[in-house]
Design a protein around this motif. Structure first.
Motif, PDB file in Angstrom:
ATOM      1  N   VAL A  38       0.921  -1.155  -0.074  1.00  0.00           N
ATOM      2  CA  VAL A  38       0.014   0.010  -0.175  1.00  0.00           C
ATOM      3  C   VAL A  38       0.745   1.372   0.009  1.00  0.00           C
ATOM      4  N   TRP A  39       0.628   2.021  -0.943  1.00  0.00           N
ATOM      5  CA  TRP A  39       1.291   3.514  -1.071  1.00  0.00           C
ATOM      6  C   TRP A  39       0.379   4.437  -0.657  1.00  0.00           C
ATOM      7  N   THR A  40       0.919   5.205   0.444  1.00  0.00           N
ATOM      8  CA  THR A  40      -0.034   6.296   0.904  1.00  0.00           C
ATOM      9  C   THR A  40       0.605   7.637   0.534  1.00  0.00           C
ATOM     10  N   ILE A  41      -0.131   8.445  -0.297  1.00  0.00           N
ATOM     11  CA  ILE A  41       0.294   9.765  -0.794  1.00  0.00           C
ATOM     12  C   ILE A  41      -0.262  10.805   0.198  1.00  0.00           C
ATOM     13  N   LEU A  42       0.532  11.328   0.809  1.00  0.00           N
ATOM     14  CA  LEU A  42      -0.284  12.465   1.671  1.00  0.00           C
ATOM     15  C   LEU A  42      -0.605  13.804   0.630  1.00  0.00           C
ATOM     16  N   ILE A  59       5.180  10.205   0.438  1.00  0.00           N
ATOM     17  CA  ILE A  59       4.866   8.840   0.065  1.00  0.00           C
ATOM     18  C   ILE A  59       5.297   8.141   1.156  1.00  0.00           C
ATOM     19  N   GLU A  60       4.343   7.024   1.719  1.00  0.00           N
ATOM     20  CA  GLU A  60       4.752   5.945   2.697  1.00  0.00           C
ATOM     21  C   GLU A  60       4.637   4.727   1.805  1.00  0.00           C
ATOM     22  N   GLY A  61       5.350   3.714   1.702  1.00  0.00           N
ATOM     23  CA  GLY A  61       5.266   2.590   1.168  1.00  0.00           C
ATOM     24  C   GLY A  61       5.375   1.453   2.270  1.00  0.00           C
ATOM     25  N   LEU A  97      10.022   5.672   2.125  1.00  0.00           N
ATOM     26  CA  LEU A  97       9.694   7.145   2.237  1.00  0.00           C
ATOM     27  C   LEU A  97      10.173   7.716   0.939  1.00  0.00           C
ATOM     28  N   CYS A  98       9.437   8.553   0.581  1.00  0.00           N
ATOM     29  CA  CYS A  98       9.871   9.282  -0.646  1.00  0.00           C
ATOM     30  C   CYS A  98       8.810  10.447  -0.853  1.00  0.00           C
ATOM     31  N   GLN A  99       9.073  11.304  -2.016  1.00  0.00           N
ATOM     32  CA  GLN A  99       8.431  12.552  -2.078  1.00  0.00           C
ATOM     33  C   GLN A  99       8.053  12.737  -3.656  1.00  0.00           C
ATOM     34  N   LEU A 100       6.894  13.224  -3.752  1.00  0.00           N
ATOM     35  CA  LEU A 100       6.315  13.567  -5.270  1.00  0.00           C
ATOM     36  C   LEU A 100       6.595  15.045  -5.318  1.00  0.00           C
TER      37      LEU A 100
END
Length: 165
Positions: free
Chosen positions: A47-51, A56-58, A72-75
């Motif tokens: 599950v990828w949660t995009i705030l 992003i949290e995977g 953890l990453c960032q769009l």
């Protein structure tokens, strides 16, 4: 000349008023992208949660148990605009919670949730989003193709921004 100015303003207005972005360029709510597989132990996947701000949290999950984030990453801001545009073009708000699909054993589940709105499509066990989209386009299944276009765009952005380069 004023007509061109008017048309340009309308184009910018359409991009900004897709309904999925706030004025500050953030998504209107938390977006969740689930890629799951049914099998012996139940439903497992990522599950990828995009705030709304693009963080992003995977996390991996097994049935209802979601593990701690492993990624953890960032769009970027333009990625959020791309997602909003994709949601708009795919008419996400009008998609049913479960999109009809052919029954299969141990299906591959794709779920997109934005705020309280959620939609799920079941694919064949080994079917990728890209392959499923191509098949649906060829069959003229526009509801499923719309969902898969959104899923493909979200998945591509996640993979691009969250890969270990």
């Amino acid at each position: 000349m004023s007509f061109l100015g008017f048309m340009s303003a309308m184009a910018r207005s359409t991009l900004n008023s897709s309904g999925y972005l706030k004025q500050n360029g953030h998504l209107i709510g938390e977006l969740e992208f689930r890629n799951a597989q049914s099998g012996f132990v139940g439903i497992t996947g990522t599950v990828w949660t995009i705030l709304p701000d693009g963080a992003i949290e995977g996390s991996r999950f097994i049935n209802d148990t979601v593990l701690s984030p492993y990624k953890l990453c960032q769009l970027k801001r333009h990625d959020l605009a791309t997602i909003a545009n994709s949601l708009s073009q795919g008419n996400f708000i009008e998609l049913p919670s479960e999109i009809a699909s052919q029954p299969t054993v141990n299906p591959h589940h794709i779920t997109i949730r934005l705020g309280e709105k959620s939609s799920t499509l079941k694919l064949q066990p080994d079917e990728t989003i890209k392959n499923a989209l191509q098949a649906r386009r060829n069959q003229g299944e526009t509801l499923q193709a719309g969902f898969l276009n959104i899923a493909l765009k979200i998945n591509q952005l996640i993979q691009h921004r969250c890969s270990d380069n």
